[in-house]
Design a protein around this motif. Structure first.
Motif, mmCIF file in Angstrom:
data_model
loop_
_atom_site.group_PDB
_atom_site.id
_atom_site.type_symbol
_atom_site.label_atom_id
_atom_site.label_comp_id
_atom_site.label_asym_id
_atom_site.label_seq_id
_atom_site.Cartn_x
_atom_site.Cartn_y
_atom_site.Cartn_z
ATOM 1 N N PRO A 12 0.838 -1.200 0.000
ATOM 2 C CA PRO A 12 0.000 0.000 0.000
ATOM 3 C C PRO A 12 0.873 1.250 0.000
ATOM 4 O O PRO A 12 1.980 1.243 0.551
ATOM 5 C CB PRO A 12 -0.811 -0.121 1.294
ATOM 6 N N GLY A 13 0.390 2.300 -0.607
ATOM 7 C CA GLY A 13 1.129 3.550 -0.689
ATOM 8 C C GLY A 13 1.044 4.337 0.603
ATOM 9 O O GLY A 13 0.476 5.433 0.637
ATOM 10 N N GLU A 14 1.618 3.793 1.649
ATOM 11 C CA GLU A 14 1.618 4.464 2.953
ATOM 12 C C GLU A 14 2.997 4.301 3.581
ATOM 13 O O GLU A 14 3.743 3.377 3.256
ATOM 14 C CB GLU A 14 0.528 3.899 3.858
ATOM 15 N N ASN A 50 9.862 8.119 -1.093
ATOM 16 C CA ASN A 50 9.585 9.114 -2.134
ATOM 17 C C ASN A 50 8.325 8.773 -2.918
ATOM 18 O O ASN A 50 7.533 9.661 -3.251
ATOM 19 C CB ASN A 50 10.769 9.226 -3.096
ATOM 20 N N ALA A 51 8.132 7.488 -3.223
ATOM 21 C CA ALA A 51 6.930 7.082 -3.960
ATOM 22 C C ALA A 51 5.670 7.410 -3.153
ATOM 23 O O ALA A 51 4.667 7.871 -3.711
ATOM 24 C CB ALA A 51 6.982 5.597 -4.305
ATOM 25 N N VAL A 52 5.728 7.176 -1.857
ATOM 26 C CA VAL A 52 4.569 7.469 -0.998
ATOM 27 C C VAL A 52 4.328 8.973 -0.918
ATOM 28 O O VAL A 52 3.196 9.442 -1.044
ATOM 29 C CB VAL A 52 4.777 6.882 0.417
ATOM 30 N N GLN A 53 5.384 9.731 -0.724
ATOM 31 C CA GLN A 53 5.242 11.169 -0.491
ATOM 32 C C GLN A 53 5.033 12.002 -1.746
ATOM 33 O O GLN A 53 4.413 13.058 -1.685
ATOM 34 C CB GLN A 53 6.470 11.695 0.262
ATOM 35 N N HIS A 54 5.538 11.550 -2.892
ATOM 36 C CA HIS A 54 5.557 12.409 -4.073
ATOM 37 C C HIS A 54 4.821 11.845 -5.276
ATOM 38 O O HIS A 54 4.984 12.368 -6.381
ATOM 39 C CB HIS A 54 7.003 12.701 -4.472
ATOM 40 N N SER A 55 4.033 10.780 -5.091
ATOM 41 C CA SER A 55 3.308 10.238 -6.240
ATOM 42 C C SER A 55 1.838 10.001 -5.884
ATOM 43 O O SER A 55 1.452 10.040 -4.723
ATOM 44 C CB SER A 55 3.940 8.927 -6.726
ATOM 45 N N LEU A 63 -0.955 2.057 -4.666
ATOM 46 C CA LEU A 63 -0.043 0.923 -4.480
ATOM 47 C C LEU A 63 1.346 1.263 -4.998
ATOM 48 O O LEU A 63 1.499 2.062 -5.918
ATOM 49 C CB LEU A 63 -0.558 -0.311 -5.221
ATOM 50 N N ILE A 64 2.328 0.598 -4.413
ATOM 51 C CA ILE A 64 3.717 0.691 -4.851
ATOM 52 C C ILE A 64 4.195 -0.737 -5.092
ATOM 53 O O ILE A 64 3.928 -1.623 -4.291
ATOM 54 C CB ILE A 64 4.582 1.370 -3.782
ATOM 55 N N THR A 65 4.887 -0.943 -6.201
ATOM 56 C CA THR A 65 5.394 -2.277 -6.532
ATOM 57 C C THR A 65 6.917 -2.230 -6.576
ATOM 58 O O THR A 65 7.492 -1.324 -7.181
ATOM 59 C CB THR A 65 4.845 -2.731 -7.901
ATOM 60 N N LEU A 66 7.540 -3.209 -5.938
ATOM 61 C CA LEU A 66 8.997 -3.346 -5.969
ATOM 62 C C LEU A 66 9.337 -4.640 -6.669
ATOM 63 O O LEU A 66 8.771 -5.682 -6.349
ATOM 64 C CB LEU A 66 9.574 -3.444 -4.551
ATOM 65 N N ASP A 82 5.500 3.325 -9.151
ATOM 66 C CA ASP A 82 4.363 4.004 -8.530
ATOM 67 C C ASP A 82 3.396 4.450 -9.622
ATOM 68 O O ASP A 82 3.611 4.177 -10.806
ATOM 69 C CB ASP A 82 4.838 5.165 -7.641
ATOM 70 N N ASP A 83 2.352 5.136 -9.217
ATOM 71 C CA ASP A 83 1.305 5.546 -10.157
ATOM 72 C C ASP A 83 1.584 6.883 -10.829
ATOM 73 O O ASP A 83 0.707 7.441 -11.480
ATOM 74 C CB ASP A 83 -0.043 5.589 -9.442
#
Length: 147
Positions: A12-14, A50-55, A63-66, A82-83
């Motif tokens: 999750p993007g958190e 960065n993905a959570v804060q800036h996307s 969601l974020i995928t690694l 990221d999205d």
């Protein structure tokens, strides 16, 4: 894609996902035979934060995928997808008293190579390749030469 695919994590993007990503990447790379994953964990921390804060991924339901890859036994590649967002990730010039803005500078200093691109789903991917070879222990000072 470069390297042997090891795992994909969808989180999750958190901000709580930063800790989970660090932990999982450590387990994945260690199980694959990588000896020192400390630098990889630093890079993962910065890229996921960065993905959570800036996307857009940081918004509700994002969601974020690694993707975790092994390039031989001494190099790891991490792709963080990221999205997308309104800004392009770039190294910023931070001032001494700034509380943020150093993440990509840390990534650039830690990784052998890194970059930013678009992914097939309209988002973006930030990737980094990081050495995972065991570090030589720091040399102890020669006390005879210390005055």
């Amino acid at each position: 894609m470069t390297g042997q695919f090891l795992a994909e994590l969808v989180l999750p993007g958190e901000l709580g996902s930063v800790r989970v990503a660090r932990h999982c990447v450590k387990i994945i790379l260690t199980a694959a035979g990588h000896q020192d994953v400390t630098d990889v964990q630093l890079v993962v921390t910065e890229l996921v934060a960065n993905a959570v804060q800036h996307s857009i991924s940081g918004l509700a339901g994002g969601l974020i995928t690694l993707d975790v890859r092994s390039i031989g036994d001494q190099l790891a590649r991490i792709d963080v997808m990221d999205d997308g967002g309104l800004t392009v990730p770039r190294i910023r010039r931070s001032h001494t008293l700034d509380c943020s803005g150093r993440g990509l500078h840390l990534v650039a200093e830690t990784a052998l190579r890194w970059g930013v691109g678009d992914n097939a789903l309209g988002g973006r991917v930030i990737w980094a390749e990081v050495l995972t070879a065991a570090r030589a222990p720091a040399a102890a000072p020669d006390l005879a030469e210390v005055r």
